[in-house]
Enzyme design. Structure first.
Site, short mmCIF file in Angstrom:
data_model
loop_
_atom_site.label_atom_id
_atom_site.label_comp_id
_atom_site.label_asym_id
_atom_site.label_seq_id
_atom_site.Cartn_x
_atom_site.Cartn_y
_atom_site.Cartn_z
N VAL A 11 -51.35 76.57 0.92
CA VAL A 11 -50.31 77.28 1.73
C VAL A 11 -50.22 77.09 3.18
CG1 VAL A 11 -49.32 79.65 2.51
CG2 VAL A 11 -49.93 78.90 -0.09
N LYS A 157 -44.68 76.24 -4.86
CA LYS A 157 -45.40 76.00 -6.25
C LYS A 157 -46.19 74.76 -5.96
CE LYS A 157 -41.50 75.47 -8.62
NZ LYS A 157 -40.42 75.70 -7.45
N GLU A 158 -47.57 74.86 -6.43
CA GLU A 158 -48.47 73.58 -6.17
C GLU A 158 -47.57 72.51 -6.96
OE1 GLU A 158 -52.68 74.54 -6.89
OE2 GLU A 158 -52.37 76.18 -5.23
N PHE A 255 -39.65 79.09 -17.46
CA PHE A 255 -40.94 79.81 -17.82
C PHE A 255 -41.07 80.66 -19.23
CE2 PHE A 255 -44.38 80.13 -14.79
CZ PHE A 255 -43.97 79.19 -13.93
N CYS A 266 -52.99 81.78 -8.20
CA CYS A 266 -52.19 82.99 -7.99
C CYS A 266 -51.87 83.88 -9.14
CB CYS A 266 -50.93 82.52 -7.63
SG CYS A 266 -50.98 81.53 -5.70
N LYS A 327 -52.21 72.64 -13.61
CA LYS A 327 -50.96 72.09 -14.05
C LYS A 327 -50.80 70.60 -13.23
CE LYS A 327 -48.43 74.23 -10.27
NZ LYS A 327 -47.04 74.88 -9.78
N ARG A 334 -58.56 76.05 -9.88
CA ARG A 334 -58.75 77.38 -10.02
C ARG A 334 -58.25 78.02 -11.39
NH1 ARG A 334 -57.20 78.76 -3.78
NH2 ARG A 334 -55.73 77.17 -4.06
#
Ligand SMILES: NC(=O)c1ccc[n+]([C@@H]2O[C@H](COP(=O)([O-])OP(=O)(O)OC[C@H]3O[C@@H](n4cnc5c(N)ncnc54)[C@H](O)[C@@H]3O)[C@@H](O)[C@H]2O)c1
Length: 439
Positions: A11, A157-158, A255, A266, A327, A334
């Site tokens: 972030v 979003k990563e 989603f 997260c 993802k 993590r």
């Protein structure tokens, strides 16, 4: 504006770089000397599409700097972003030690007005704790220097972080004093040229918005995972169910993808922290979220369960694993489902050869020199001597593989797909046993 970003992780680095991109003078601080060394050498410590080029451009333009020096960092920015980690404590609550350490450093060193912006995801009530920590340090120094504390949760979003920051779907500013709101609105105005003004709330509501958003997304995933398991048991196809319910605009398509559980830095920790805040601070049991978490814990073992169902005892078996990151488009592992898959398989006496386009360095760091886990430099190279192929991350490069080669190379032509990448009819027509989620 002169901006300091404290914490140069996913972030902090993205926020700092994007703030420099629109013309601000940004200094990013981290306590990890290795991260700062990498950044000063012209590289970046994470995989994030588009970020490296943007970092280099802004460093070259003299707008983006990196340091481990707290004095320099506090001195630099009128605006001080706190973007440090808030990992789960042993009891599931958010561990605020990094946030409060950053706040105390500001209080210890500041000599003029500072606007302290909490960007880390923190429980309701943390704003007051940050204020207290700074006031306490100022008192110890016998100083009275004005400062404001605002909450500005991050929704990037990563994997798409740069784009999310540059074109945010919302900017939430939790603040109670007018000058702070004005300064924050000015800082963010370049990012919302086609949008409404920022959503300005009180500090507590801003903090709760962030947790509520992640909790809602996690709920959708666990809901779909449970329905997928039910579909499978009843002989229905969850993909058709997904399309059927997503067509309702009240539900929508986003989603609703079933899989092998949600992970990342997260959702798991934020769901846990919200349950804990509700319990400890309000004596409320969040039953829905407790179930969301339970369902996810079970789902993360679904791939091993399918393998056991197909092969029986897994001792002595060898498996190919595609995907390690939680993802696609990130190297972040993590809470990644792949970690559970690997742990389950090793515990059952199996061995694994894994491939991921960017997360293998991270996997090596996590699993050390575990001899039963090896890595391949291409997806197809994982397949030699493997009893089956297991897919844990939906990287684009896995979407259209050469099924003939897969079939010819695997010892038994079995694919266990935790991300529903393929059309079951098609794959089965190739003579491959295909087990997906809910299909
Ligand atoms: N990763 C995401 O996708 C994402 C998205 C939205 C919000 N968030 C939230 O943002 C926060 C940061 O997440 P992240 O993924 O960037 O974490 P991260 O672990 O990648 O980065 C945190 C960084 O802070 C540094 N740090 C810790 N204490 C420090 C201190 N006192 N001074 C300077 N640096 C310090 C660490 O060394 C580390 O580099 C968390 O609260 C997270 O929940 C993360």
């Amino acid at each position: 504006m002169k901006v300091t970003v404290i914490g140069t992780g996913y972030v902090g680095l993205v926020s700092g770089t994007c703030l420099a991109e629109v013309g601000n003078d940004v200094l990013c601080l981290d306590i990890d000397p290795e991260k700062i060394r990498i950044l000063l050498s012209g590289d970046i410590p994470i995989h994030e599409p588009g970020l490296l080029e943007m970092v280099r451009r802004n460093v070259a333009a003299g707008r983006l700097h990196f340091t481990t020096d707290v004095d320099q960092a506090v001195n630099h920015g009128t605006i001080q972003f706190i973007a440090v980690g808030t990992p789960p404590d042993e009891d599931g609550s958010a561990d605020l030690k990094y946030v409060l350490a950053a706040a105390r450093n500001i209080g210890r060193k500041m000599t003029d007005y500072k606007l302290i912006v909490d960007k880390s995801t923190v429980p309701v009530g943390t704003g007051a704790k940050v204020k207290e920590a700074i006031a306490d340090e100022l008192k110890t120094r016998g100083k009275s220097i004005p400062f404001s504390v605002v909450s500005n949760p991050e929704f990037l979003k990563e994997g798409a972080a740069v784009d999310d920051f540059m074109r945010p779907d919302r900017i939430v500013i939790g603040a109670e004093d007018e000058p702070a709101i004005l300064m924050m609105s000015a800082l963010y105005s370049p990012f919302q040229r086609n949008h409404e003004r920022p959503i300005v709330t009180d500090v507590k509501s801003a903090q709760l918005i962030k947790y509520a958003a992640n909790a809602m997304l996690a709920t959708r995933i666990s809901f779909m995972n449970e329905l997928a398991n039910l579909s499978e048991a009843l002989g229905a196809d969850i993909e058709m169910v997904r399309q059927g319910i997503g067509a309702d605009p009240r539900i929508g398509y986003h989603f609703l993808y079933p899989g092998c559980g949600y992970g990342g830095s997260c959702f798991p920790k934020d769901v846990k922290a919200l349950i804990k805040t509700a319990h400890d601070d309000a004596d409320i049991t969040l039953r829905v979220l407790t179930a969301v978490e339970d369902a996810n814990d079970v789902q993360k073992h679904i791939l091993t369960k399918k393998l056991t169902h197909r092969f029986g005892d897994l001792k002595g078996k060898h498996f190919a694993l595609w995907g390690l990151a939680f993802k696609p488009n990130t190297d972040d592992m993590r809470e990644a489902p792949a970690r559970i898959v690997i742990a389950d398989l090793l515990a059952a006496g199996a061995t694994v050869t894994a491939y991921d386009p960017v997360a293998m360095t991270e996997a090596r760091r996590i699993f050390g020199d575990e001899p039963r886990l090896t890595y391949a430099d291409a997806p197809m190279s994982t397949l030699n001597n493997a009893d089956a192929l297991v897919i844990a991350t939906e990287w684009k490069e896995f979407r259209s593989p050469d099924f003939d080669t897969i079939k010819a190379t695997l010892k038994t032509p079995v694919i266990i797909d935790g991300r529903n990448l393929y059309d079951p009819k098609f794959v089965r027509s190739m003579g491959i046993e295909y087990f997906a989620i809910g299909r």
